[in-house]
Design an enzyme around this catalytic site. Structure first.
Site, PDB file in Angstrom:
ATOM      1  N   ASP A  39      -8.354 -50.164 157.825  1.00 10.70           N
ATOM      2  CA  ASP A  39      -7.162 -50.979 158.044  1.00 10.70           C
ATOM      3  C   ASP A  39      -7.589 -52.388 158.449  1.00 10.70           C
ATOM      4  O   ASP A  39      -8.641 -52.587 159.056  1.00 10.70           O
ATOM      5  CB  ASP A  39      -6.298 -50.345 159.139  1.00 10.70           C
ATOM      6  CG  ASP A  39      -4.929 -50.997 159.259  1.00 10.70           C
ATOM      7  OD1 ASP A  39      -4.431 -51.538 158.256  1.00 10.70           O
ATOM      8  OD2 ASP A  39      -4.363 -50.964 160.366  1.00 10.70           O
ATOM      9  N   GLY A  40      -6.754 -53.365 158.109  1.00  6.80           N
ATOM     10  CA  GLY A  40      -6.995 -54.739 158.528  1.00  6.80           C
ATOM     11  C   GLY A  40      -7.589 -55.632 157.459  1.00  6.80           C
ATOM     12  O   GLY A  40      -7.931 -56.791 157.741  1.00  6.80           O
ATOM     13  N   ARG A  42      -6.172 -57.062 154.881  1.00  3.00           N
ATOM     14  CA  ARG A  42      -5.304 -58.218 154.579  1.00  3.00           C
ATOM     15  C   ARG A  42      -5.356 -59.244 155.717  1.00  3.00           C
ATOM     16  O   ARG A  42      -5.421 -60.450 155.473  1.00  3.00           O
ATOM     17  CB  ARG A  42      -3.873 -57.748 154.337  1.00  3.00           C
ATOM     18  CG  ARG A  42      -3.732 -56.887 153.083  1.00  3.00           C
ATOM     19  CD  ARG A  42      -2.293 -56.727 152.664  1.00  3.00           C
ATOM     20  NE  ARG A  42      -1.510 -55.967 153.634  1.00  3.00           N
ATOM     21  CZ  ARG A  42      -0.198 -55.781 153.547  1.00  3.00           C
ATOM     22  NH1 ARG A  42       0.492 -56.315 152.545  1.00  3.00           N
ATOM     23  NH2 ARG A  42       0.440 -55.064 154.433  1.00  3.00           N
ATOM     24  N   SER A  85      -2.230 -45.342 150.389  1.00  2.00           N
ATOM     25  CA  SER A  85      -1.210 -44.336 150.682  1.00  2.00           C
ATOM     26  C   SER A  85      -0.125 -44.349 149.609  1.00  2.00           C
ATOM     27  O   SER A  85       0.035 -45.324 148.875  1.00  2.00           O
ATOM     28  CB  SER A  85      -0.578 -44.603 152.051  1.00  2.00           C
ATOM     29  OG  SER A  85       0.261 -45.748 151.998  1.00  2.00           O
ATOM     30  N   ASP A  87       2.903 -44.528 150.312  1.00  2.00           N
ATOM     31  CA  ASP A  87       3.851 -45.557 150.761  1.00  2.00           C
ATOM     32  C   ASP A  87       3.443 -46.944 150.254  1.00  2.00           C
ATOM     33  O   ASP A  87       4.296 -47.784 149.946  1.00  2.00           O
ATOM     34  CB  ASP A  87       3.931 -45.585 152.284  1.00  2.00           C
ATOM     35  CG  ASP A  87       4.629 -44.371 152.864  1.00  2.00           C
ATOM     36  OD1 ASP A  87       5.440 -43.755 152.143  1.00  2.00           O
ATOM     37  OD2 ASP A  87       4.353 -44.025 154.026  1.00  2.00           O
ATOM     38  N   ASN A  88       2.124 -47.193 150.174  1.00  4.29           N
ATOM     39  CA  ASN A  88       1.648 -48.490 149.678  1.00  4.29           C
ATOM     40  C   ASN A  88       2.138 -48.770 148.268  1.00  4.29           C
ATOM     41  O   ASN A  88       2.309 -49.933 147.869  1.00  4.29           O
ATOM     42  CB  ASN A  88       0.119 -48.556 149.676  1.00  4.29           C
ATOM     43  CG  ASN A  88      -0.489 -48.580 151.062  1.00  4.29           C
ATOM     44  OD1 ASN A  88      -1.640 -48.181 151.238  1.00  4.29           O
ATOM     45  ND2 ASN A  88       0.254 -49.040 152.059  1.00  4.29           N
ATOM     46  N   ARG A  92       4.067 -52.631 148.618  1.00  8.47           N
ATOM     47  CA  ARG A  92       3.169 -53.763 148.382  1.00  8.47           C
ATOM     48  C   ARG A  92       3.600 -54.488 147.117  1.00  8.47           C
ATOM     49  O   ARG A  92       4.110 -53.855 146.180  1.00  8.47           O
ATOM     50  CB  ARG A  92       1.720 -53.280 148.221  1.00  8.47           C
ATOM     51  CG  ARG A  92       1.145 -52.575 149.446  1.00  8.47           C
ATOM     52  CD  ARG A  92       0.769 -53.555 150.538  1.00  8.47           C
ATOM     53  NE  ARG A  92       0.286 -52.895 151.745  1.00  8.47           N
ATOM     54  CZ  ARG A  92      -0.976 -52.599 151.977  1.00  8.47           C
ATOM     55  NH1 ARG A  92      -1.912 -52.894 151.077  1.00  8.47           N
ATOM     56  NH2 ARG A  92      -1.330 -52.015 153.105  1.00  8.47           N
TER      57      ARG A  92
END
Length: 261
Positions: A39-40, A42, A85, A87-88, A92
């Site tokens: 994570d992180g 971006r 994921s 969800d991404n 996005r």
């Protein structure tokens, strides 16, 4: 538990500290399966003022190759990387997703040609572009007979969806064998559900690590992580250092695992 990364540099003192951490680890206390929520990426790109966040995703992918080497060098058997994921796929923007799909496809190809690792896609292919699905399938086929570290690439992955798919698979198999719902209810056990997950046959993760300081699971391995230990690192994904990882493993080795008690 959250740990902040402090800059130690890459010189002599850093090397000595890293060696000291490694020497303090014992094989008996090593996790068999480590899961990583990268994570992180971006935020990393934005903080550096880079033109697109794709630069962050590419740096994160390169870091995951390093991370796998660290795990392999310690003798860890299974590693799961949470790369994309489900969800991404819906939250996005299309340009970012297009670039990210290309980066992930390149990573899968790279990992399938490196060391003696066995690569497996865990997740759904729904919503993934054909070229990425093909790359993942080819990586699995290319490494199917390898006997080294098992690398799970969680792409198009969602923990709730995985459990739902497992239940559907159980019901379909039971029906195909001529069973009834009543008999299925009698046979259904946590072990049976576990066997039908994307990671069926693998040990559950002993240690789940997340970068960027966020302390949540984000729908990752909800079933498998029921008794996992968690470690949260402040460093953004591309900034993760080997000493951060070694600290996580050291912390894990010092914990008394209670398995829900």
């Amino acid at each position: 538990m959250s740990k902040r990364s402090f800059p130690l540099g890459r010189g002599l003192l850093y090397g000595l500290y890293q060696t000291r951490l490694k020497r303090g680890l014992t094989k008996d206390a090593m996790p068999r399966h480590v899961a990583m929520i990268i994570d992180g990426n971006r935020r990393w790109a934005r903080q550096l003022g880079l033109k697109t966040v794709a630069h962050g995703h590419r740096a994160g992918a390169a870091k995951m190759r390093e991370f796998l080497e660290w795990c392999d060098d310690l003798g860890i058997s299974v590693v799961t990387l949470y790369l994309l994921s489900s969800d991404n796929l819906t939250n996005r923007n299309s340009d970012e997703l297009t670039a990210l799909m290309e980066i992930i496809a390149e990573l899968a190809d790279d990992l399938s040609r490196f060391r003696d690792w066995r690569v497996q896609h865990v997740g759904s292919t729904a919503g993934l572009p054909e070229h990425l699905v093909t790359s993942l399938a080819e990586a699995e086929k290319r490494t199917a007979t390898k006997t080294g570290m098992h690398v799970n690439l969680a792409i198009g992955y969602g923990g709730r969806t995985e459990i739902t798919d497992a239940m559907r698979s159980i019901v379909a198999a039971h029906e195909a064998d001529g069973g009834s719902l009543d008999t299925l209810a009698e046979l259904l056990t946590p072990d049976m559900i576990g066997e039908h997950l994307y990671t069926g046959g693998q040990p559950d993760p002993d240690l789940v690590i997340r970068t960027s300081g966020e302390q949540r699971l984000s729908d990752f391995m909800l079933w498998q992580s029921a008794h996992s230990e968690f470690y949260f690192v402040e460093a953004l994904g591309p900034d993760l250092r080997e000493v951060d990882f070694l600290r996580a493993v050291r912390d894990y080795s010092r914990r008394q695992r209670r398995y829900g008690s």
